[in-house]
Write an enzyme that holds these catalytic residues in place. Structure first.
Site, PDB file in Angstrom:
ATOM      1  N   GLU A 177      -1.801  -5.261   7.127  1.00  0.00           N
ATOM      2  CA  GLU A 177      -2.214  -4.474   6.031  1.00  0.00           C
ATOM      3  C   GLU A 177      -3.356  -4.903   5.494  1.00  0.00           C
ATOM      4  OE1 GLU A 177       1.393  -4.869   3.356  1.00  0.00           O
ATOM      5  OE2 GLU A 177       2.583  -3.317   4.538  1.00  0.00           O
ATOM      6  N   GLU A 278       5.882  -0.902  10.034  1.00  0.00           N
ATOM      7  CA  GLU A 278       6.886  -1.394   9.095  1.00  0.00           C
ATOM      8  C   GLU A 278       7.368   0.118   8.457  1.00  0.00           C
ATOM      9  OE1 GLU A 278       5.716  -4.188   6.078  1.00  0.00           O
ATOM     10  OE2 GLU A 278       4.670  -5.317   7.575  1.00  0.00           O
TER      11      GLU A 278
END
Length: 452
Positions: A177, A278
């Protein structure tokens, strides 16, 4: 006497039948040329979600791991502190956890057995400004200082040496991320770390997260060789901030699909495989009110409709997450354990204060923070354009005032629950995280098992 911190690395097991995976167009293939689709769950990055890289909502502490650890050491002393965390790490993921993984049909863990996929959740300096980078601040200094990037490259060079030739490793995910407001720094780092890894390990797949929480590929150019570009596909419908209860209407399904297609437009353009590193809703508990079971039925519906999208497109995925204290995990620590019973008043307070960012219900504190939000919007309206673009002013305010400032004042309160505990007490607290002391979230596991 100094503590021996040597890590004993066991020898590699027999080679995986698939050999080292590689990218072939839209597919991952083994050495026999047959396609492989990775399906698993997150023990999170560095090694394990809530395990070697801890997160506040997963194990119950406030704020950031580094400051929680400091507070615990202050009350426990070094010997008891080391004992508790050694036991915690020992019990969090054991052979029984691995057996449960296998019973679901998973072939991928982020990170540990079968086709593992190591990723770096907390890079030096922080690759984004959120709590899980564990910098203790809301700024991503990884992008500002080359020394942090140098350290990260060195980490990956060591990991490449460690896992070179290991057929149980599907690949490496160099940054989890990333959030680079200027975009080009991320792309430059990817090119640099790719060369460094390839100089040592030319074979393993590299998994590259999109910018801005693995959602933005708008500045990406030609793909790097033997690479997969990764998304994180959380649906707003799976969180307390959902604009409406999710009932799976045609309009809601279409909105969910548009969100997925926006995130994967780059992968479709280059004709590449898709790794969704995710995804998954959060869940309510009996403490959340009389309608908690109805809320969870809606969340399971979100889960199933996302799975339908992934199944149709034959993508690889890793659901977030495996184990926690009752918020999102496939298994969670039982309310009857020593850890939950002792910390229950603190956990209730933390929820009431919306101290954590992830999946929090801000309605309990709106009366306090809405005036601050409105004041900022009136006095500095440019805050509406502040990076990252998916954060509104409420998120920015919550990040600084609750996730950081408030949580800093909660560290001593959390640590006080460990004051004067004996070694036997600490053993019992850590053992709360053993698989046999956890509850399975059956609705979640029943939903994902057919697709694993």
């Amino acid at each position: 006497m100094a503590r021996d911190r040597t890590i004993n690395v066991p020898p590699a097991s027999a080679p995986a039948p698939s050999g080292i995976l590689k990218v072939s167009g839209k597919e991952l293939i083994g050495q026999d040329g047959k396609p492989v689709i990775l399906r698993g769950a997150g023990l999170e990055s560095n090694v394990a979600g809530g395990h070697l890289n801890m997160e506040n909502f997963i194990t119950g502490y406030p704020g950031h791991e580094k400051f929680m650890r400091k507070a615990l050491k202050n009350v426990l002393g070094e010997e008891k502190y080391d004992y508790f965390f050694d036991k915690f790490l020992e019990y969090f993921f054991t052979e029984k956890d691995a057996q449960f993984f296998a019973s679901l049909g998973f072939n991928c863990i982020r990170h540990i057995e079968d086709d593992a996929n190591p990723d770096l959740h907390a890079a030096p300096g922080g690759q984004n400004g959120d709590w899980h980078c564990d910098t203790g601040i809301h700024m991503a200094f990884f992008w500002e200082y080359v020394e942090f990037q140098n350290r990260t490259v060195a980490i990956w060079e060591e990991l490449a040496r460690r896992y070179k030739g290991n057929t149980w490793v599907a690949g490496f995910n160099p940054l989890n991320e990333p959030c680079d407001e200027e975009h080009y720094r991320l792309l430059a780092f990817y090119e640099r770390v790719e060369k460094a890894i390839r100089a040592i390990d030319p074979d393993h797949i590299l998994f590259w997260d999109g910018n801005t929480f693995a959602a933005d590929f708008s500045k990406f150019g030609d793909p790097l060789p033997n690479s997969v570009y990764a998304i994180h596909d959380y649906s707003n419908y799976g969180f307390p901030s959902s604009p409406e209860p999710y009932k799976g209407t045609p309009e809601q399904k279409a909105k969910m699909l548009r969100s997925y297609e926006r995130k994967t437009a780059y992968q479709e353009k280059i004709g590449g495989h898709i790794w969704n590193g995710e995804w998954g809703p959060v869940y309510a508990s009996p403490d959340d009110g009389a309608n908690w079971e109805s809320i969870n039925e809606d969340r399971y519906r979100v889960l199933k409709d996302q799975l339908a999208i992934y199944e149709e497109r034959k993508i690889s995925w890793s659901i977030w997450l495996y184990k926690d204290i009752g918020f999102q995990g496939m298994v969670y620590v039982s309310p009857d354990t020593a850890y939950i019973k002792r910390l229950k008043p603190f956990l209730e307070k933390k929820k009431r204060l919306a101290a954590d960012e992830w999946g929090c219900d801000v309605s309990t504190v709106d009366h306090i923070f809405k005036p601050v939000d409105n004041w900022l919007l009136e006095e500095v309206p440019g805050i509406k354009k502040r990076y990252p673009p998916m954060w509104n002013v409420t998120t920015h305010v919550g990040r600084v005032l609750r996730n950081i400032l408030l949580s800093e004042e909660l560290y001593p309160e959390y640590a006080a629950y460990f004051q004067d505990l004996s070694f036997e007490d600490l053993e019992e607290m850590a053992a709360s995280f053993k698989f046999e002391n956890c509850v399975q979230r059956q609705g979640l596991n029943d939903a994902i098992k057919p697709s694993a």
